[in-house]
Write an enzyme that holds these catalytic residues in place. Structure first.
Site, PDB file in Angstrom:
ATOM      1  CG  ASP A  53      -0.339  -0.022   2.520  1.00 52.02           C
ATOM      2  OD1 ASP A  53       0.900  -0.132   2.589  1.00 52.02           O
ATOM      3  OD2 ASP A  53      -1.067   0.064   3.526  1.00 52.02           O
ATOM      4  CE  LYS A 122       2.815  -5.871   3.917  1.00 53.77           C
ATOM      5  NZ  LYS A 122       2.259  -4.847   4.833  1.00 53.77           N
ATOM      6  CD  GLU A 124       0.156  -1.619   7.714  1.00 51.08           C
ATOM      7  OE1 GLU A 124      -0.196  -0.804   8.603  1.00 51.08           O
ATOM      8  OE2 GLU A 124       0.763  -1.267   6.688  1.00 51.08           O
ATOM      9  CD  GLU A 191       7.564  -0.449   8.132  1.00 56.32           C
ATOM     10  OE1 GLU A 191       6.669  -1.159   7.634  1.00 56.32           O
ATOM     11  OE2 GLU A 191       7.799   0.720   7.780  1.00 56.32           O
TER      12      GLU A 191
HETATM   13  O1  KIV Z   1       3.521  -1.252   1.777  1.00 61.35           O
HETATM   14  C1  KIV Z   1       4.704  -1.590   1.916  1.00 61.35           C
HETATM   15  O2  KIV Z   1       5.588  -1.227   1.130  1.00 61.35           O
HETATM   16  C2  KIV Z   1       5.048  -2.442   3.050  1.00 61.35           C
HETATM   17  C3  KIV Z   1       6.487  -2.795   3.249  1.00 61.35           C
HETATM   18  C4  KIV Z   1       7.178  -1.693   3.930  1.00 61.35           C
HETATM   19  C5  KIV Z   1       6.644  -4.080   3.963  1.00 61.35           C
HETATM   20  O3  KIV Z   1       4.198  -2.813   3.798  1.00 61.35           O
END
Ligand code: KIV
Length: 294
Positions: A53, A122, A124, A191
């Site tokens: 994102d 993915k 968060e 992160e």
């Molecule tokens: O959106 C993204 O680029 C990420 C990475 C930093 C893992 O979530």
């Protein structure tokens, strides 16, 4: 669905990533948001590609990742899919597309698989996100977790800053990681957490951990393509290493083009199409006489 050039590499599976972890072979992950970048990272031989994102700030011009929509990321992910063969393709679920309920999370995850051809998604955070991850995994879509600095909720975390810098906060990162692991995630991004905190958490992890600003003891590393190639020259987080200066090369190229257009050095005869002399002659015969200025 894919129009990617054929590659000799075998597709990277979830089992392959688990094997790499077991063998201590570092996993290479990078972001990509469009077809040309997909061709580049495919050719460079990376293992995992994330349509992050972070496309929000890196290609769509938003100030942060919050506004990017499912439709915007689906379009980018489908373009990346058309350029990839071997790497595992992960689509990032944007803010507001999975938090409300398990049904919402499953629906969005299915769209990334069915409409964009992603292999996994993915999301968060721990807590409720771990429950959403569990629901998505049960619905047949592999999930990658993301703990520590989670940009979608950066405001609640006190801004874009390293996480886990007190024992209590480090414990929270561990708890979130364990919850995501227990929910069935196949891998987790750590992160912006102190390297020593990562070192302390790693022995508790049974799935691949991919770090970004989390030290060197993780099973792999991820960087944003636009950061590592300096495709833009905005804010550079501490954890970014630049491996090329692409923006400078692009500006120099466009400046040289502009200069050659202005001096009529471009285009040259080698850039022009031809016509047979007799056809040109016939054309000239048909042209009306030149107008003379009054
Ligand atoms: O959106 C993204 O680029 C990420 C990475 C930093 C893992 O979530």
């Amino acid at each position: 669905m894919s129009s990617a050039p054929r590659s000799d590499r075998k597709p990277v599976s979830l089992t392959k990533l688990a094997e790499m972890r077991a063998l201590g072979e570092p996993i290479v992950m990078v972001t990509a948001y469009d077809h040309p970048s997909a061709l580049v990272v495919e050719q460079a031989g990376v293992d995992v590609v994330l349509v992050g994102d972070s496309a929000a700030n890196n290609v769509l011009g938003y100030a942060d990742t919050v506004p990017v929509t499912v439709e915007e990321l689906l379009m980018l992910a489908a373009a990346v899919r058309r350029g990839l063969n071997a790497p595992l393709l992960v689509g990032d679920l944007p803010f507001g597309s999975y938090e409300a309920s398990d049904a919402q999370a499953i629906d969005t995850a299915h769209r990334f698989v069915k409409e964009a051809g992603c292999d996994a998604v993915k999301l968060e955070g721990g807590g409720a996100s771990a429950e959403r991850a569990r629901a998505i995994v049960r619905a047949g879509v592999p999930v990658m977790g993301h703990v520590g600095l989670t940009p979608q909720t950066a405001t609640a975390l006190g801004g874009y800053r390293a996480q886990g810098r007190t024992a209590e906060r480090a414990r929270r990162v561990l708890d979130d990681a364990l919850a995501l692991q227990e929910a069935g995630c196949f891998a987790i991004v750590f992160e912006a957490i102190p390297a020593e905190v990562t070192d302390a958490i790693m022995p508790h992890m049974e799935i691949p951990v991919i770090g970004i600003g989390a030290g060197s003891s993780t099973d792999g590393q991820v960087l944003v393509l636009h950061d590592l190639l300096a495709i833009h020259d905005g804010f550079k987080p501490k954890f970014v290493k630049r491996y090329a200066d692409v923006k400078a090369a692009m500006v120099a190229g466009v400046e040289a083009y502009a200069q050659e257009v202005r001096t009529r050095a471009f285009p040259g005869p080698e850039h022009a199409y031809g016509i047979a002399p007799e056809e040109l002659e016939r054309l000239r015969e048909q042209l009306p006489p030149h107008r003379t200025a009054v």
